[in-house]
Design a protein around this motif. Sequence first.
Motif, short mmCIF file in Angstrom:
data_model
loop_
_atom_site.label_atom_id
_atom_site.label_comp_id
_atom_site.label_asym_id
_atom_site.label_seq_id
_atom_site.Cartn_x
_atom_site.Cartn_y
_atom_site.Cartn_z
N VAL A 1 0.89 -1.28 0.11
CA VAL A 1 0.12 -0.07 -0.16
C VAL A 1 1.13 1.33 -0.05
O VAL A 1 1.87 1.11 0.44
CB VAL A 1 -0.93 -0.03 1.11
N GLN A 2 0.48 2.24 -0.59
CA GLN A 2 1.28 3.59 -0.52
C GLN A 2 0.98 4.29 0.77
O GLN A 2 -0.04 4.03 1.40
CB GLN A 2 0.72 4.51 -1.78
N GLY B 1 -2.27 5.18 2.72
CA GLY B 1 -3.41 4.37 2.63
C GLY B 1 -3.68 3.65 3.86
O GLY B 1 -3.20 3.71 4.82
N LEU C 1 -5.17 -0.44 5.42
CA LEU C 1 -5.28 -1.84 5.22
C LEU C 1 -6.15 -2.67 6.44
O LEU C 1 -6.06 -1.96 7.44
CB LEU C 1 -4.10 -2.72 5.05
N VAL D 1 4.74 -0.83 2.97
CA VAL D 1 4.09 0.73 2.77
C VAL D 1 5.20 1.28 2.07
O VAL D 1 6.36 1.33 2.39
CB VAL D 1 3.77 1.57 3.96
#
Length: 122
Positions: free
Chosen positions: A12-13, A16, A18, A120
Motif C-alpha cells: 500500500v502507498q 493508505g 489496510l 508501505v
Amino acid sequence: QVQLVESGGGLVQVGGSLRLSCSASGRAFRTYAMGWFRQGPGKDREFVAGITWSRDYTNVADSVKGRFTISRDNANVYLQMNNLMPEDTAVYYCALAEGYSDLVSPSGYDYWGRGTQVTVSS
C-alpha cells in the motif's frame, strides 16, 4: 492444537489503509485475549494492539495510536490500519492468550499465526 491464520496484508502507498483479519480455529479453546504484533526488517517483534474477550478492553501501542484500531467478533480479531507510513512495514502476527495476559508481553500469548506481510511504499 489451535490454529491462527492472518489475512489482509499487502502493498500500500503512504497514507493508505489496510484491514488485517485473524481467524482462530482448532480444538476447543478459551480466549482471554488476542493481539497483534509486528516485526520489521532488522527489528525485534513489537506489540501493536490487544483486546480482551470478556470486556473488550483494548490497548494500542503509542506508535500507532490514532491510526490503528483493534476489534473482534466471536472467533476473529481485526486490525484496521489507516494513514500507513513506511515505518509500519513489517510482518504482522496474530496471537491468542487462553489465560491472563497483560496484552503487551509476547510471553503472555499461547498461540501465534505465521504472519502476513505489510509493505508501505513511499
